[in-house]
Design an enzyme around this catalytic site. Structure first.
Site, PDB file in Angstrom:
ATOM      1  N   ARG A  90      39.070  55.925  44.159  1.00  0.00           N
ATOM      2  CA  ARG A  90      38.488  54.695  43.633  1.00  0.00           C
ATOM      3  C   ARG A  90      39.323  54.068  42.520  1.00  0.00           C
ATOM      4  O   ARG A  90      39.560  52.864  42.511  1.00  0.00           O
ATOM      5  CB  ARG A  90      37.080  54.965  43.084  1.00  0.00           C
ATOM      6  CG  ARG A  90      36.332  53.702  42.673  1.00  0.00           C
ATOM      7  CD  ARG A  90      35.151  54.023  41.778  1.00  0.00           C
ATOM      8  NE  ARG A  90      35.560  54.353  40.428  1.00  0.00           N
ATOM      9  CZ  ARG A  90      34.892  55.171  39.607  1.00  0.00           C
ATOM     10  NH1 ARG A  90      33.807  55.770  40.036  1.00  0.00           N
ATOM     11  NH2 ARG A  90      35.328  55.413  38.387  1.00  0.00           N
ATOM     12  N   ASN A 143      35.642  47.082  31.708  1.00  0.00           N
ATOM     13  CA  ASN A 143      36.679  48.074  31.983  1.00  0.00           C
ATOM     14  C   ASN A 143      37.903  47.864  31.102  1.00  0.00           C
ATOM     15  O   ASN A 143      38.501  48.821  30.591  1.00  0.00           O
ATOM     16  CB  ASN A 143      37.113  48.000  33.453  1.00  0.00           C
ATOM     17  CG  ASN A 143      36.073  48.543  34.403  1.00  0.00           C
ATOM     18  OD1 ASN A 143      35.107  49.176  33.995  1.00  0.00           O
ATOM     19  ND2 ASN A 143      36.256  48.287  35.682  1.00  0.00           N
ATOM     20  N   HIS A 154      31.096  69.179  32.545  1.00  0.00           N
ATOM     21  CA  HIS A 154      30.933  67.982  33.366  1.00  0.00           C
ATOM     22  C   HIS A 154      30.176  68.286  34.661  1.00  0.00           C
ATOM     23  O   HIS A 154      29.907  67.394  35.463  1.00  0.00           O
ATOM     24  CB  HIS A 154      32.327  67.410  33.669  1.00  0.00           C
ATOM     25  CG  HIS A 154      32.327  66.059  34.299  1.00  0.00           C
ATOM     26  ND1 HIS A 154      32.706  65.842  35.611  1.00  0.00           N
ATOM     27  CD2 HIS A 154      31.995  64.840  33.801  1.00  0.00           C
ATOM     28  CE1 HIS A 154      32.610  64.560  35.895  1.00  0.00           C
ATOM     29  NE2 HIS A 154      32.180  63.921  34.829  1.00  0.00           N
ATOM     30  N   ARG A 208      25.342  62.750  31.176  1.00  0.00           N
ATOM     31  CA  ARG A 208      24.869  61.411  30.793  1.00  0.00           C
ATOM     32  C   ARG A 208      23.439  61.225  31.294  1.00  0.00           C
ATOM     33  O   ARG A 208      23.192  61.275  32.499  1.00  0.00           O
ATOM     34  CB  ARG A 208      25.750  60.308  31.391  1.00  0.00           C
ATOM     35  CG  ARG A 208      27.213  60.355  30.980  1.00  0.00           C
ATOM     36  CD  ARG A 208      27.958  59.120  31.488  1.00  0.00           C
ATOM     37  NE  ARG A 208      29.396  59.269  31.423  1.00  0.00           N
ATOM     38  CZ  ARG A 208      30.133  59.039  30.335  1.00  0.00           C
ATOM     39  NH1 ARG A 208      29.536  58.655  29.229  1.00  0.00           N
ATOM     40  NH2 ARG A 208      31.451  59.183  30.369  1.00  0.00           N
ATOM     41  N   ARG A 247      32.005  60.640  26.545  1.00  0.00           N
ATOM     42  CA  ARG A 247      32.467  59.437  25.856  1.00  0.00           C
ATOM     43  C   ARG A 247      31.497  58.271  26.013  1.00  0.00           C
ATOM     44  O   ARG A 247      31.068  57.935  27.110  1.00  0.00           O
ATOM     45  CB  ARG A 247      33.846  59.035  26.380  1.00  0.00           C
ATOM     46  CG  ARG A 247      34.431  57.808  25.668  1.00  0.00           C
ATOM     47  CD  ARG A 247      35.748  57.402  26.270  1.00  0.00           C
ATOM     48  NE  ARG A 247      36.788  58.355  25.950  1.00  0.00           N
ATOM     49  CZ  ARG A 247      37.771  58.690  26.772  1.00  0.00           C
ATOM     50  NH1 ARG A 247      37.810  58.187  27.982  1.00  0.00           N
ATOM     51  NH2 ARG A 247      38.707  59.537  26.396  1.00  0.00           N
TER      52      ARG A 247
END
Length: 660
Positions: free
Chosen positions: A545, A41, A411, A351, A381
């Protein structure tokens, strides 16, 4: 403070991941994995956000006399210190289990010969040795690891790569009932005299350069976007240096020379430890099962009919991943591929797995005579290259591929199947909160809704027609969905209306309540609307989150708003929206967070859950999560999250609830 800064909020989430690595109730190897996630991350943050922070720091207003850039740097350094302490504790506990990760220590004599032999037989094949002076030019590759030393008599910097991109970061040695893991970094350090021959360099320091990861697609509306994205992917690893991470023990004389020779004058300099790319800790694997989470049960969704499509004619199907098996999703695609009455399959892809069974099924469907259209987002990305590979493979097999809409990312997570018989055409669809990816479905919590409800699927059919036309200015298309919430057409407006409705209930003296679980909250307009609702008497509970720019619990601003997050075994990813509506509640699922990029710059789909049984189920699931007294925490250090009556652990309770 009206808003929380998005970058410090992101780092706050990553600190929560780091704290989970320090949790005593998490098995030791799983704690290492949380350290790996933290490192991964932070690398992404360095590549995506630090370039913007560096570029904007002169224009940014000061917060208490400290710029955001300085605050970010101080936060990262403090987290790195906590990281080191947490790792040291885990390594000490692993040693008691006869798992020895050699970290800042000499290898036992009994395995030294093995390590030295490995240096010559394997590692040496991939080494590139350079000697640089002040007039030299050297380009450190993005996220590659290097050791540097100083040859003082010649005023040179000696550089050698740590070849972790070619071979495993660790050499595993079994000896006398113990399992040793040796960093190849340290095997290089043991052999400096054999690498920098005759230079007299006895000590080396690790460095890593992170480069800007953004794709710069100027004039996106013109030309071949596929070619532009492909070109930009190749340039990503040669972009401007955003961060230099270096061993804190490195002398200032070497650091100053590196900055000059490597061209890093504008990069953020961050002190690190002896080792970088510690995301590689996820490669540590041992045979002792007690060091891992126990194997989780997975629930089979029982289909009562012979075919899933027959089931969907009678009722909707709602799956909760990873608590339910993903097989039902795969079955949807497989039935569509084989069913002779299915004529069309339409799908959006953001994805895919590198070994996607779904993509293979779409290829088979095209071979079986179906008209298959797949909208592939090229700008996802870090998945751009994988998406291009699959898109070209599917296209070569006869699948119609549509690439990206200019200036918009698609998306949405949706599938539409058309089935034609002599009597009628039937629509079947999937609307989800997560990607169609069999691998991430094992550790992302998401919701998959399968339906044949016309009100939802007619809107979805219209959306695919819009996507196929591929208008340059999609937001100007004359399309008003009747049931779905679709960005950029009506999603933001509908959420405003739902919030305003709760405000009206509160002002009329009725109980008003909003409860939302999602990944990110950043859009300032929606945040202001939530502040307005709080001030009107609407109770608001949010589970966010990661990034949260809303500042909860502030007098006169957000007194009735609470915000928490859950970090546990699985990555929380599902998005649920609940509005009380005076007792006639409405529940929505969807792909969109409340970020400006989602609601203004992407094509997103959220949808009402019309089945009363599933509305109740999702309401119960929200209860489970907001009553988590084990893994739920506040988003601010001074905020104590107070759960409801149930103090269980949400992800554990989910299995119990769904298994009934």
């Amino acid at each position: 403070m009206k808003f929380i800064n998005r970058d410090t909020s992101w780092l706050g989430f990553n600190e929560r991941v780091l704290l989970e690595a320090g949790s005593k109730d998490v098995p030791l190897i799983e704690r290492l994995k949380f350290l790996s996630i933290f490192s991964s991350n932070l690398d992404e943050f360095s590549r995506v956000r630090i370039p913007s922070i560096n570029a904007e720091k002169k224009a940014l207003k000061k917060e208490g006399g400290v710029s955001i850039a300085q605050k970010v740097k101080e936060t990262i350094e403090a987290q790195q210190n906590l990281y080191g302490a947490t790792l040291a504790e885990i390594l000490s506990l692993l040693k008691k289990e006869d798992v020895i990760i050699l970290y800042k220590e000499e290898a036992d004599k009994e395995i030294t010969d093995v390590l030295n032999e490995y240096f010559f037989s394997k590692i040496a094949s991939y080494l590139h040795v350079r000697y640089l002076d002040e007039s030299s030019l050297f380009f450190p590759e993005n996220h590659f690891l290097y050791l540097v030393g100083e040859a003082k008599d010649r005023n040179e910097i000696a550089v050698v790569n740590i070849p972790s991109e070619y071979i495993n970061r660790f050499l595993v040695v079994q000896k006398n009932g113990k399992t040793y893991f040796a960093f190849i970094d340290d095997i290089l350090r043991m052999n400096l005299g054999k690498i920098w021959i005759g230079k007299g360099i006895e000590k080396a320091y690790s460095i890593k350069v992170s480069r800007n990861a953004e794709l710069f697609l100027e004039d996106e509306e013109e030309g071949n976007l596929l070619k532009k994205v492909s070109t930009q992917i190749t340039k990503r690893d040669t972009g401007l240096a955003a961060r230099l991470l270096y061993d804190a023990e490195m002398p200032a004389s070497i650091l100053n020379k590196i900055k000059q020779v490597f061209g890093l004058e504008n990069a953020m300099l961050v002190e690190g430890g002896r080792y970088h790319n510690l995301k590689d800790l996820n490669k540590i694997a041992v045979g002792n099962k007690s060091l891992y989470y126990p194997k989780a049960p997975v629930i089979d969704y029982k289909i009562k009919q012979s075919f899933l499509f027959d089931e969907l004619r009678k009722k909707d199907v709602l799956l909760h991943l990873p608590f339910h098996k993903y097989d039902t999703v795969l079955r949807f695609f497989n039935e569509a591929s084989l069913d002779p009455f299915v004529t069309e399959i339409n799908m959006t892809v953001y994805r895919l797995s590198h070994t996607s069974q779904i993509a293979e099924t779409l290829i088979s469907a095209a071979g079986n005579g179906k008209k298959v259209t797949v909208f592939v987002e090229l700008k996802a990305r870090f998945d751009e290259a994988n998406n291009i590979v699959w898109a070209e493979k599917m296209r070569d097999a006869g699948v119609k591929i549509i690439y990206s809409i200019p200036n918009k990312k698609v998306h949405a997570k949706v599938v539409l199947v058309k089935r034609k018989t002599e009597k009628k055409t039937q629509l079947f669809g999937i609307l989800g909160t997560g990607n169609f990816n069999e691998l991430t479905a094992l550790f992302y919590t998401d919701h998959i809704y399968m339906t044949s409800q016309k009100s939802l699927l007619n809107d979805l059919d219209k959306l695919f027609k819009v996507l196929k036309k591929k208008q340059k200015q999609i937001s100007e298309v004359d399309f008003t969905p009747s049931s779905l919430l679709i960005a950029p057409f009506n999603l933001k407006q509908r959420f405003y209306e739902l919030i305003d409705r709760e405000i009206a209930h509160a002002k009329s003296g009725r109980y008003a309540y909003i409860r939302v679980k999602f990944n990110n909250l950043e859009d300032k307009q929606i945040i202001k609307k939530l502040y307005e609702a709080s001030n009107a008497g609407v109770r608001i509970d949010l589970m966010v989150r990661a990034i949260c720019c809303l500042n909860p619990g502030v007098k006169g601003q957000s007194e009735l708003i609470t915000v928490c997050r859950v970090v546990d075994r699985y990555l929380e990813h599902g998005r649920i929206f609940y509005f009380e509506n005076g007792g006639d509640s409405e529940v929505f699922l969807g792909s969109s967070d409340w970020m400006t990029r989602n609601i203004d710059r992407r094509v997103e789909v959220c949808f009402p859950v019309l089945d009363k049984r599933y509305k109740k189920e999702l309401t119960d699931i929200l209860d489970i999560y907001f009553n988590d007294g084990v893994k739920a925490t506040g988003i601010k250090k001074d905020q104590v999250f107070k759960p409801g009556k149930n103090t269980g652990q949400a992800q554990v309770e989910m299995f119990k609830y769904l298994a009934v």
